[in-house]
Structure formats: structure tokens, C-alpha cells
Write a protein that holds these residues in place. Structure first.
Motif, mmCIF file in Angstrom:
data_model
loop_
_atom_site.group_PDB
_atom_site.id
_atom_site.type_symbol
_atom_site.label_atom_id
_atom_site.label_comp_id
_atom_site.label_asym_id
_atom_site.label_seq_id
_atom_site.Cartn_x
_atom_site.Cartn_y
_atom_site.Cartn_z
ATOM 1 N N MET A 1 0.848 -1.193 0.000
ATOM 2 C CA MET A 1 0.000 0.000 0.000
ATOM 3 C C MET A 1 0.886 1.246 0.000
ATOM 4 O O MET A 1 1.908 1.286 0.690
ATOM 5 C CB MET A 1 -0.921 -0.003 1.233
ATOM 6 C CG MET A 1 -1.874 1.203 1.278
ATOM 7 S SD MET A 1 -2.961 1.155 2.716
ATOM 8 C CE MET A 1 -4.011 -0.231 2.274
ATOM 9 N N TYR A 2 0.470 2.272 -0.777
ATOM 10 C CA TYR A 2 1.246 3.504 -0.895
ATOM 11 C C TYR A 2 0.810 4.506 0.173
ATOM 12 O O TYR A 2 -0.373 4.798 0.309
ATOM 13 C CB TYR A 2 1.053 4.106 -2.279
ATOM 14 C CG TYR A 2 1.682 5.461 -2.446
ATOM 15 C CD1 TYR A 2 3.061 5.611 -2.524
ATOM 16 C CD2 TYR A 2 0.888 6.605 -2.525
ATOM 17 C CE1 TYR A 2 3.636 6.857 -2.671
ATOM 18 C CE2 TYR A 2 1.453 7.854 -2.682
ATOM 19 C CZ TYR A 2 2.837 7.978 -2.754
ATOM 20 O OH TYR A 2 3.407 9.210 -2.895
ATOM 21 N N PHE A 3 1.767 4.967 0.958
ATOM 22 C CA PHE A 3 1.502 6.008 1.941
ATOM 23 C C PHE A 3 2.233 7.271 1.505
ATOM 24 O O PHE A 3 3.461 7.323 1.552
ATOM 25 C CB PHE A 3 1.972 5.580 3.338
ATOM 26 C CG PHE A 3 1.174 4.460 3.923
ATOM 27 C CD1 PHE A 3 -0.008 4.710 4.598
ATOM 28 C CD2 PHE A 3 1.596 3.144 3.792
ATOM 29 C CE1 PHE A 3 -0.752 3.663 5.127
ATOM 30 C CE2 PHE A 3 0.855 2.099 4.322
ATOM 31 C CZ PHE A 3 -0.323 2.354 4.993
ATOM 32 N N GLY A 4 1.498 8.251 1.079
ATOM 33 C CA GLY A 4 2.117 9.488 0.616
ATOM 34 C C GLY A 4 1.096 10.353 -0.088
ATOM 35 O O GLY A 4 -0.105 10.067 -0.079
ATOM 36 N N LEU A 5 1.561 11.430 -0.682
ATOM 37 C CA LEU A 5 0.671 12.360 -1.360
ATOM 38 C C LEU A 5 0.301 11.845 -2.747
ATOM 39 O O LEU A 5 1.102 11.191 -3.414
ATOM 40 C CB LEU A 5 1.341 13.726 -1.476
ATOM 41 C CG LEU A 5 1.736 14.415 -0.168
ATOM 42 C CD1 LEU A 5 2.400 15.756 -0.454
ATOM 43 C CD2 LEU A 5 0.530 14.598 0.747
ATOM 44 N N SER A 6 -0.899 12.175 -3.169
ATOM 45 C CA SER A 6 -1.352 11.807 -4.508
ATOM 46 C C SER A 6 -0.722 12.748 -5.538
ATOM 47 O O SER A 6 -0.139 13.777 -5.183
ATOM 48 C CB SER A 6 -2.879 11.904 -4.595
ATOM 49 O OG SER A 6 -3.290 13.259 -4.475
ATOM 50 N N GLU A 7 -0.868 12.410 -6.805
ATOM 51 C CA GLU A 7 -0.330 13.270 -7.858
ATOM 52 C C GLU A 7 -1.006 14.648 -7.831
ATOM 53 O O GLU A 7 -0.353 15.669 -8.073
ATOM 54 C CB GLU A 7 -0.544 12.613 -9.232
ATOM 55 C CG GLU A 7 0.326 11.379 -9.463
ATOM 56 C CD GLU A 7 1.815 11.684 -9.339
ATOM 57 O OE1 GLU A 7 2.249 12.748 -9.841
ATOM 58 O OE2 GLU A 7 2.537 10.883 -8.721
ATOM 59 N N GLU A 8 -2.305 14.687 -7.520
ATOM 60 C CA GLU A 8 -3.014 15.957 -7.455
ATOM 61 C C GLU A 8 -2.479 16.816 -6.311
ATOM 62 O O GLU A 8 -2.323 18.037 -6.464
ATOM 63 C CB GLU A 8 -4.519 15.727 -7.256
ATOM 64 C CG GLU A 8 -5.218 15.105 -8.452
ATOM 65 C CD GLU A 8 -5.105 13.583 -8.459
ATOM 66 O OE1 GLU A 8 -4.428 13.014 -7.572
ATOM 67 O OE2 GLU A 8 -5.703 12.962 -9.367
ATOM 68 N N GLN A 9 -2.214 16.180 -5.171
ATOM 69 C CA GLN A 9 -1.689 16.931 -4.031
ATOM 70 C C GLN A 9 -0.274 17.438 -4.288
ATOM 71 O O GLN A 9 0.065 18.575 -3.940
ATOM 72 C CB GLN A 9 -1.738 16.043 -2.777
ATOM 73 C CG GLN A 9 -3.157 15.813 -2.286
ATOM 74 C CD GLN A 9 -3.327 14.554 -1.471
ATOM 75 O OE1 GLN A 9 -2.407 13.736 -1.361
ATOM 76 N NE2 GLN A 9 -4.499 14.370 -0.893
#
Length: 362
Positions: A1-9
Motif C-alpha cells: 500500500m502507498y503512503f504518501g501524497l497523490s499526484e493531485e496533491q
């Protein structure tokens, strides 16, 4: 699972950083700190044009209806640029309070104006968080009287959102007679703080705020935004320290080659890196894990206040005597971190609150 900001953010963060780099460089920050209100208004208009005023306002009132993680990303970006603009109170806490606690007519009156950048609302929760001296307000027969300190985003505001000791929220139009505004002197010249003295001022209660959970959610959001602002400012101080250590020479060597300086930079990085994840998780909890959100907001604000203090101190030391000069401007980030530490509760006060949330006062 990815924990971090999305591309939009990430894209939003990059756009804000680019805007501030182009429109609020260090020379502009210095001018604002010296009282140039025209430059401050230009930067403020720019963030409105980016859509930040309507970030958390529901779509039905003209906003973007984004979540707290987006708001946290914005706050960190503004902190990294020491942006001399209203945000935490006006565009996060105030719309959240009105949406949660206001009647439909109050929402229709204020939320579209906030989303459109047509009004700024100062937020004063100091009496609820911890009143100072003889501060406090009383609501009798539709009138507010009393004294409020450290109104967030209060300078030149169009309205004020004020809390009493029990956590009830009142909205006051700044054009009402009986309001005296006193500008307070703080270390941070990129943002202004004011005191209000009220004498029989017309005010409206936000009916839903009689439920204490409303002010708690507003306070948690405000604390998280201040923590994110500190993370952004501290990251810049770390980056500037590393860059300086790779330029400054002493004894014929770059100071970054000395083990003591390496350790100072490494310690700052090790302390600060987990703080990014901490503010992201706290933001996630505000929207999705209500049973953990209050505790996470308290712990995040308290911990990051301490980390920010240490990073700002160490970064100044890495720069040596240059770190204290106005020419370098490092002190703007240092002072911003210092004020964030105290607004909406110091680490000591917030840790006590966290203890009560966990039942340690029983």
C-alpha cells in the motif's frame, strides 16, 4: 500500500511553491515585514486566484470541498514560503465552523463569500483554549462584550468568529460599532495578530456550536494547519543549512565536510522527516478516523512544535553569524515557527489536553 501524497496533491504543492517563488521572494517578505500592505494584498489575491480560499468549502456553496490532507499540503507550502497571507483561520477554521455549526442562512451568507475570496474571517479561540489575564467574552441579549486575544487572521478581517469559555461560537461583522481593534506585537512579522475589545456588539450564535464537538473539530483542524506550516518552514531551514554547508569554506574546506556539521544536518533530517508522515496521518484521521483525530491533532501539534524549535535553532547555528543577519532572512522562518508553537496552545498545554483525552487525569 502507498503512503504518501497523490499526484493531485503534489501538483497543488508545486503550484503554490512556484507561485510564492515568483511573487513572494525574500525581498517581498522583507517589505511586508516592514509594513508594505500593498505587497501583502497582491500575494493574498494570488492565493485566492489559485482557489485556496474555497479549498474546504462545500461545492454547493461554490467551494472545492477538498479534504484535510489537501488543506495540510497547502499549509505546509505556505509555511515553506513564509507566505504573508491569511489561511489557517480564514480559509480552514472559519468555513469548517460555519459548515458544522451554522444555520442554513448563515452558511448561505458566509460560505460563498469565503470561497470567492470576498471576505476574510478572523478566528479567536483563545478563551476556550486558555484565557489570558482578563480576557473573555459574554453573550447577553444578542450582544457580545469582552476581550479576545490573538485573533488568527484578524487584521483587516471582514468578520470575526469568536469562542467563549464553554466553546460556543459567535460570528461578528467587523463593521459593527463597539469593536476596538488593537494590533499586537509578535516576533513573526509575516503575519499580524490582534486583540479585540467588544462593547455590546451585535453577534450571531452558530447554533450547532452548543455541541462541543464542533469547536473541538475546528480547533483540531487549526492545530494541524499550524503544525503543517511549521513542517514547511523547518524543511526550508534544513535545506538552506545543507546548501550553505556546501558553499561556506573554513580552514580551506567546505564546512559540510566537518563531521560536527554533518551530524547537525543529519539530526535535523532524522527529526523532521517523520513529521511529514505525522501531519498526513493526522489529516487522514480528521476526515476518516474520528475516534483518533483529537489525540492525533494534539500529539502532532505538540511534537512538531518541539521539532520545529530544535530545527530552527540548529539551522541558525549551521549558518554561524550569518544566520542572525537580516540579509540572509533565515529569521523569518525561525520566528514563524516560534509563533506557531504558541498559537492555539503551547506544547505543554496540548500535552495536558492529550492526557485528559486518554483518561490520565482520572
Amino acid at each position: 500500500m502507498y503512503f504518501g501524497l497523490s499526484e493531485e496533491q503534489k501538483s497543488l504543492e508545486e503550484n503554490i511553491n512556484r507561485f510564492l517563488a515568483d511573487n513572494a521572494p525574500l525581498d517581498t517578505i522583507k517589505a511586508v515585514a516592514e509594513g508594505d500592505t500593498d505587497k501583502a494584498r497582491e500575494v493574498h489575491r494570488g492565493i485566492i486566484d489559485l482557489g485556496l480560499s474555497g479549498l474546504v468549502v462545500p461545492e454547493e456553496y461554490g467551494g472545492l470541498e477538498l479534504n484535510m490532507l489537501f488543506a495540510t499540503v497547502v499549509s505546509a507550502a505556505l509555511g515553506s514560503g513564509t507566505a504573508p497571507v491569511p489561511y489557517v483561520g480564514s480559509y480552514v477554521m472559519a468555513p469548517l465552523a460555519i459548515n458544522l455549526g451554522g444555520e442554513e442562512n448563515q452558511k448561505n451568507q458566509w460560505l460563498p463569500k469565503i470561497a470567492g475570496g470576498e471576505c476574510v474571517i478572523g478566528v479567536g479561540l483563545s478563551e476556550y483554549v486558555g484565557a489570558r489575564e482578563d480576557a473573555g467574552i459574554e453573550f447577553v441579549n444578542g450582544k457580545l462584550s469582552g476581550r479576545c486575544l490573538f485573533i488568527v487572521d484578524g487584521k483587516d478581517a471582514d468578520a470575526y468568529l469568536l469562542a467563549n469559555k464553554s466553546g460556543e461560537l459567535y460570528i461578528v461583522d467587523s463593521s459593527n460599532s463597539g469593536i476596538e481593534v488593537i494590533e499586537l506585537t509578535t516576533v513573526d512579522k509575516t503575519r499580524t495578530s490582534i486583540e479585540l475589545i467588544l462593547k455590546d456588539v451585535d453577534a450571531e450564535l452558530l447554533p450547532g456550536s452548543t455541541d462541543k464537538s464542533v469547536i473541538e473539530k475546528v480547533l483540531d483542524a487549526g492545530r494541524l494547519m499550524l503544525a503543517a506550516d511549521t513542517v514547511g518552514a523547518a524543511q526550508v531551514m534544513l535545506d538552506k543549512s545543507v546548501a550553505y554547508s556546501l558553499e561556506r569554506k573554513q580552514f580551506g574546506r567546505l564546512i559540510g565536510s566537518f563531521q560536527a556539521v554533518k551530524h547537525m544536518c543529519a539530526e535535523m533530517a532524522a527529526d523532521l522527516e517523520p513529521c511529514h508522515s505525522m501531519i498526513w496521518h493526522a489529516a487522514h484521521c480528521l476526515d476518516n478516523v474520528p475516534e483518533e483525530s483529537r489525540l492525533m491533532a494534539c500529539q502532532t501539534k505538540a511534537h512538531i512544535s518541539e521539532v520545529g524549535k530544535q530545527v530552527s535553532k540548529t539551522a541558525t547555528e549551521v549558518h554561524g553569524g550569518m544566520g542572525f543577519t537580516d540579509e540572509l532572512g533565515l529569521h523569518y522562518w525561525f520566528k514563524r515557527i516560534g509563533l506557531n508553537r504558541q498559537l492555539l496552545g503551547s506544547p505543554e498545554l496540548i500535552r495536558e489536553e492529550a492526557g485528559r483525552i486518554q483518561g490520565f487525569d482520572q
